[in-house]
Design an enzyme around this catalytic site. Structure first.
Site, PDB file in Angstrom:
ATOM      1  N   TYR A  51      -4.820  63.760 -49.010  1.00 45.30           N
ATOM      2  CA  TYR A  51      -5.462  64.233 -50.095  1.00 45.30           C
ATOM      3  C   TYR A  51      -6.941  63.581 -50.255  1.00 45.30           C
ATOM      4  CZ  TYR A  51      -0.996  65.897 -52.588  1.00 45.30           C
ATOM      5  OH  TYR A  51       0.094  66.593 -52.794  1.00 45.30           O
ATOM      6  N   HIS A 109       5.719  64.192 -45.968  1.00 50.93           N
ATOM      7  CA  HIS A 109       4.880  65.402 -46.491  1.00 50.93           C
ATOM      8  C   HIS A 109       4.742  66.410 -45.688  1.00 50.93           C
ATOM      9  CE1 HIS A 109       0.799  66.231 -48.434  1.00 50.93           C
ATOM     10  NE2 HIS A 109       1.633  66.994 -48.873  1.00 50.93           N
TER      11      HIS A 109
END
Length: 375
Positions: A51, A109
């Protein structure tokens, strides 16, 4: 704010979690958003290595807090790797960026493909580094996030390697309901990701959907639908700044069964969809798959369902235009790849004219290609 047990981790998490994918305008914006979230009772902060500067900004915000670290729960996410060494390096970098010597939760993830699952299950794969981190205290609990198929999610849950799952599941996308049940059966925590955005772009609902959900807003109805399920622990709120927290958290103290008015909204939505789509409604059974052309037929027809029944055309276009442009995060090709082979037709229990509906969906939803925020 209510708090729920996060499955076998035994962590007591707030029913809303701060997702930090969108607070990236500046370090100050990130700090203000974290401070406001904590002031409103959120104790679970979620970030990811992928991110952008999210981990660094969260680390800088945590360093300035007066709240003890022990009263907050930090989750970060790292993509699966074929080997342990690269996972170990990324974990060390995440801890350094966060300015902490441990994270409460580490999620693999985007466990999205069979290859990813094979890496997770391999003896010398990425989980070797994760389990070493658990042994030495750098990680306290292990889970996974996924955009994969239901079958893949169930297989990952069945490995017994994980204590929680971060999952896409909403009123307007209930196909993953068996994954919620499977996770609960194993006493795993269930973290619902992106209920506002992937849940239907419910920050900006069309007028028809607002009318059908009244007196609730579509977003608050979706939150209530999810929090009425005690198997679900927490929902992410991906606020871009502190001002985007107050309104969504207005239902943070209401987590019981749906009341009469909320149940009426649910029934109204179901009745309206059936009446509007009539014999063209896809029931999302997924029996039509696999498609020889790799068209994700149920997802294409779900977006068509929503566009016609609720005027959710903008959401449908947003998702449809990611086909062929988001890799394993949103697999499949656009509906105009249909060759009219007819392979799907005998599989459909509703006897839908699937090739014709695919063509119609493409005409309604196609346009300039879209992309994931973090492709």
């Amino acid at each position: 704010m209510r708090y729920r047990r996060f499955g076998k981790t035994n962590l007591s998490l707030s029913v809303f979690s701060l997702g930090t994918m969108r607070y990236l305008a500046s370090e100050a914006t990130a700090a203000q958003t974290v401070n406001r979230a904590i002031a409103l009772g959120i104790n679970h902060l979620e970030t990811a290595k992928g991110y952008g500067k999210s981990e660094q900004y969260l680390g800088q915000a945590l360093a300035q807090l007066t709240v003890p670290r022990s009263q907050l729960y930090i989750t970060t996410k790292i993509s699966p790797t074929p080997d342990a060494a690269s996972m170990a390096r990324q974990l060390d970098q995440s801890l350094a960026d966060l300015g902490t010597d441990y994270v409460d939760c580490l999620a693999i993830h985007g466990l999205n493909t069979e290859e990813h699952l094979s890496w997770v299950k391999a003896k010398q794969g990425c989980m070797q580094a994760v389990q070493q981190a658990v042994a030495d205290g750098r990680v306290r609990h292990i889970g996974f996030s996924t955009h994969g198929s239901l079958e893949l999610i169930l297989a990952a849950i069945a490995t017994g390697l994980f204590e929680f799952v971060s999952l896409h599941y909403y009123y307007f996308f209930q196909h993953n309901a068996p994954a919620v049940a499977a996770a609960a059966a194993k006493d795993m925590g269930v973290f619902i990701i992106s209920p506002a955005d992937k849940g239907g772009q419910l920050y900006t609902p069309p007028q028809k959907l607002q009318e059908l959900c009244a007196p609730l807003s579509p977003l608050l109805f979706n939150y209530r639908f999810l929090l009425s399920d005690p198997r679900i622990t927490t929902l992410s709120v991906g606020a871009a700044n502190e001002t985007e927290l107050d309104w969504p958290l207005s239902v943070a103290d209401v987590d019981g069964p749906l009341d009469v008015a909320e149940t009426e909204v649910l029934q109204r939505l179901q009745t309206h969809q059936t009446a509007t789509l009539k014999s063209e409604q896809c029931s999302q059974c997924y029996d039509c798959l696999p498609c020889p052309e790799a068209i994700q037929i149920p997802e294409v027809l779900r977006l068509r369902n929503l566009a016609i029944a609720y005027d959710m055309t903008n959401f449908g276009q947003y998702r449809y235009r990611m086909f062929e442009n988001a890799g394993h995060w949103f697999p499949g090709v656009k509906a105009n790849r249909c060759t009219d082979c007819g392979d799907c037709l005998p599989k459909c229990p509703e006897q839908l004219n699937i090739p014709a509906l695919l063509q119609d969906a493409h005409e309604r939803l196609n346009g300039p290609s879209g992309r994931r925020l973090w492709g």
